[in-house]
Design a protein around this motif. Structure first.
Motif, short mmCIF file in Angstrom:
data_model
loop_
_atom_site.label_atom_id
_atom_site.label_comp_id
_atom_site.label_asym_id
_atom_site.label_seq_id
_atom_site.Cartn_x
_atom_site.Cartn_y
_atom_site.Cartn_z
N ASN A 287 0.81 -1.23 0.00
CA ASN A 287 0.00 0.00 0.00
C ASN A 287 0.84 1.28 0.00
O ASN A 287 0.30 2.37 0.09
CB ASN A 287 -0.94 0.01 1.21
CG ASN A 287 -0.19 0.06 2.54
OD1 ASN A 287 1.03 -0.08 2.58
ND2 ASN A 287 -0.91 0.26 3.63
N ALA A 288 2.17 1.15 -0.07
CA ALA A 288 3.02 2.34 -0.02
C ALA A 288 3.14 2.99 -1.40
O ALA A 288 3.01 2.33 -2.43
CB ALA A 288 4.42 1.96 0.49
N ASP A 289 3.41 4.29 -1.38
CA ASP A 289 3.65 5.05 -2.60
C ASP A 289 5.12 4.84 -3.01
O ASP A 289 6.03 5.26 -2.30
CB ASP A 289 3.37 6.53 -2.34
CG ASP A 289 3.63 7.41 -3.55
OD1 ASP A 289 3.93 6.86 -4.64
OD2 ASP A 289 3.53 8.65 -3.42
N LEU A 290 5.34 4.19 -4.14
CA LEU A 290 6.71 3.92 -4.58
C LEU A 290 7.41 5.18 -5.08
O LEU A 290 8.59 5.14 -5.43
CB LEU A 290 6.70 2.85 -5.68
CG LEU A 290 6.10 1.50 -5.28
CD1 LEU A 290 6.11 0.54 -6.46
CD2 LEU A 290 6.85 0.90 -4.09
N THR B 29 8.03 0.37 4.56
CA THR B 29 9.24 -0.34 4.15
C THR B 29 8.93 -1.31 3.02
O THR B 29 7.91 -2.00 3.04
CB THR B 29 9.88 -1.06 5.36
OG1 THR B 29 11.06 -1.73 4.92
CG2 THR B 29 8.95 -2.05 6.02
N ILE B 30 9.81 -1.32 2.02
CA ILE B 30 9.62 -2.14 0.82
C ILE B 30 10.68 -3.24 0.77
O ILE B 30 11.88 -2.96 0.89
CB ILE B 30 9.73 -1.29 -0.47
CG1 ILE B 30 8.65 -0.22 -0.51
CG2 ILE B 30 9.66 -2.17 -1.71
CD1 ILE B 30 7.24 -0.74 -0.68
N ALA C 38 7.04 -10.01 6.16
CA ALA C 38 6.53 -9.73 4.82
C ALA C 38 5.02 -9.44 4.87
O ALA C 38 4.53 -8.52 4.22
CB ALA C 38 6.82 -10.88 3.88
N ASP C 39 4.30 -10.22 5.66
CA ASP C 39 2.85 -10.02 5.79
C ASP C 39 2.53 -8.66 6.40
O ASP C 39 1.59 -7.98 5.97
CB ASP C 39 2.24 -11.13 6.65
CG ASP C 39 2.20 -12.48 5.93
OD1 ASP C 39 2.34 -12.48 4.68
OD2 ASP C 39 2.04 -13.51 6.60
N ARG C 40 3.31 -8.25 7.40
CA ARG C 40 3.09 -6.93 8.02
C ARG C 40 3.42 -5.81 7.04
O ARG C 40 2.78 -4.76 7.03
CB ARG C 40 3.95 -6.78 9.28
CG ARG C 40 3.42 -7.55 10.48
CD ARG C 40 4.28 -7.30 11.70
NE ARG C 40 4.32 -5.89 12.07
CZ ARG C 40 5.17 -5.37 12.95
NH1 ARG C 40 6.06 -6.15 13.54
NH2 ARG C 40 5.14 -4.08 13.25
N MET C 41 4.42 -6.05 6.20
CA MET C 41 4.83 -5.03 5.24
C MET C 41 3.77 -4.76 4.18
O MET C 41 3.74 -3.68 3.57
CB MET C 41 6.15 -5.45 4.57
CG MET C 41 7.35 -5.35 5.52
SD MET C 41 8.78 -6.32 4.99
CE MET C 41 9.25 -5.47 3.50
N LEU C 42 2.88 -5.72 3.95
CA LEU C 42 1.82 -5.52 2.96
C LEU C 42 0.88 -4.39 3.36
O LEU C 42 0.23 -3.78 2.51
CB LEU C 42 1.04 -6.82 2.76
CG LEU C 42 1.81 -7.99 2.16
CD1 LEU C 42 0.92 -9.21 2.04
CD2 LEU C 42 2.41 -7.62 0.80
N GLN D 49 2.05 -1.91 5.54
CA GLN D 49 2.93 -0.79 5.93
C GLN D 49 4.15 -0.79 5.00
O GLN D 49 5.28 -0.89 5.43
CB GLN D 49 3.37 -0.94 7.39
CG GLN D 49 4.03 0.32 7.96
CD GLN D 49 4.47 0.11 9.40
OE1 GLN D 49 3.73 -0.41 10.22
NE2 GLN D 49 5.69 0.53 9.70
N GLY D 50 3.87 -0.69 3.72
CA GLY D 50 4.94 -0.76 2.73
C GLY D 50 4.56 -1.72 1.63
O GLY D 50 3.52 -1.56 1.00
N GLY D 51 5.39 -2.76 1.41
CA GLY D 51 5.03 -3.72 0.38
C GLY D 51 6.18 -4.59 -0.05
O GLY D 51 7.31 -4.49 0.45
#
Length: 371
Positions: free
Chosen positions: A110-113, A172-173, A192-196, A198-200
């Motif tokens: 969900n993060a803006d790249l 965090t990506i 990795a699951d949390r990053m989806l 809060q990041g990706g």
């Protein structure tokens, strides 16, 4: 329309003999991925580097590529994977600027790249207690600057950086050497699951791709290419981390390295980068702020948001001084006296009054600047 567009974009990347540079060339001449498949041979022949052999290959493999693309587009929908072609506004702009950038990315998150500030953190898998403490400290220091942290989801520095970013509330990506459906190493899946949310997770590899050794250097170019600066925490002399630093250097990206114990094998690489002037030493976040001019950016942004100065609140001599400073922002006291037509004897008192009001600030060399 969006799905149809994705279909042709994915298919174009699956055509034999059509690499990233040729993909860009074909789309540039034809207007879109779909138009490449629909273009008559005569039009394709006018494109530099395109000959009868390639045209024949495109015609013979178009149907297979489209069928495979259809399967992958469907899979992407099921797994909530975004297919980012290089023409997409969501594709990382920083990455577009590197010569060997991928033309298609698979992205979950969900993060803006294209976030305003992006920093990559890389280092050894054999992280020491010093390396862990420094990595966590760096991420904590980045918190006030709303930075996105990019790394490779690997053991060592990578996962410590991701974990610290999650704890600090920073996006965090994780850039992967596998397909979007394979998390490697599997033990990091919980992060990795949390990053989806809060990041990706980001990769250039299609579904089902296993993280084979040759894919890691390719993965590293994305880590280096999509950030403003690559920070190396710990690295041995012969390591993939130093390759990443070299890649970042070749892209004219900033590189920083954390100085380490001269007796530690995992500090040999970072100390070498600093000694050979391939990296700037990182000792505190201020080093990074000054290197990337974040302080000047924030100052300019604050001034842009500030309401215009109301000169009616000041006396005649103060207005003369402020009108000069509004034009130049900073002046030597003698120049200010001449430009504002205020005698030096009176100017000192005027400037002192403006300092008390928080409008101007004295800087070294008898200079004054507008705040």
């Amino acid at each position: 329309m969006g799905d149809d567009q994705n279909l042709y974009e994915v298919a174009l990347t699956r055509l034999p003999g059509v690499g990233s540079q040729l993909t860009r060339l074909l789309v540039s001449y034809c207007g879109s991925a779909r138009a490449v498949f629909q273009a008559p041979p005569g039009k394709l022949l006018k494109i530099p580097g395109v000959g009868p052999k390639l045209i024949k290959s495109i015609q013979e493999n178009a149907r297979t590529a489209l069928l495979q693309a259809e399967e992958w587009v469907k899979r992407a929908e099921e797994l909530e994977v975004q297919l980012l072609f290089y023409t997409s506004p969501r594709f990382p702009d920083r990455l577009k600027q590197i010569p060997d950038a991928p033309t298609l990315l698979y992205y979950r998150g969900n993060a803006d790249l294209n976030q305003h500030r992006i920093v990559s953190m890389v280092g050894t898998r054999q992280i020491t207690s010093y390396g862990q403490a420094v990595t966590e400290r760096i991420v904590e220091e980045l918190k006030p600057f709303k930075v996105m942290v990019v790394s490779g989801l690997a053991y060592g520095v990578d996962v410590v950086a991701h974990r610290a970013a999650l704890q600090a509330g920073l996006p965090t990506i994780g850039v992967m050497a596998s397909g979007p459906d394979i998390v490697y190493p599997a033990v990091h899946r919980k992060y990795a699951d949390r990053m989806l949310t809060q990041g990706g997770l980001l990769t250039e590899n299609p579904f089902g791709t296993k993280p084979d050794a040759p894919r890691f250097p390719a993965r590293n170019r994305i880590i280096a290419g999509m950030s403003d600066c690559t920070i190396v925490v710990e690295a041995a002399m012969k390591s993939g981390t130093l390759i990443t630093a070299d890649i970042a250097h070749s892209y004219d990206k900033e590189v920083m390295a954390v100085p380490g114990n001269i007796t530690s094998p995992v500090s040999e690489g970072t100390n070498y980068l600093i000694k050979s002037l391939k990296a700037v030493a990182y000792t505190s976040v201020q080093d990074l702020v000054e290197l990337l001019n974040w302080d000047l950016q924030d100052e300019a942004a604050a001034k842009a948001k500030a309401p215009p100065l109301d000169l009616s609140e000041f006396n005649e001599e103060e207005v003369k001084v402020l009108q000069v400073l509004l034009q130049s922002r900073e002046e030597h006291m003698d120049n200010l006296s001449w430009k504002a037509q205020v005698p030096v004897s009176a100017l000192a008192s005027v400037l002192l009054g403006l300092e008390f009001k928080g409008i101007v600030k004295a800087v070294p060399g008898k200079r004054f600047m507008l705040l």
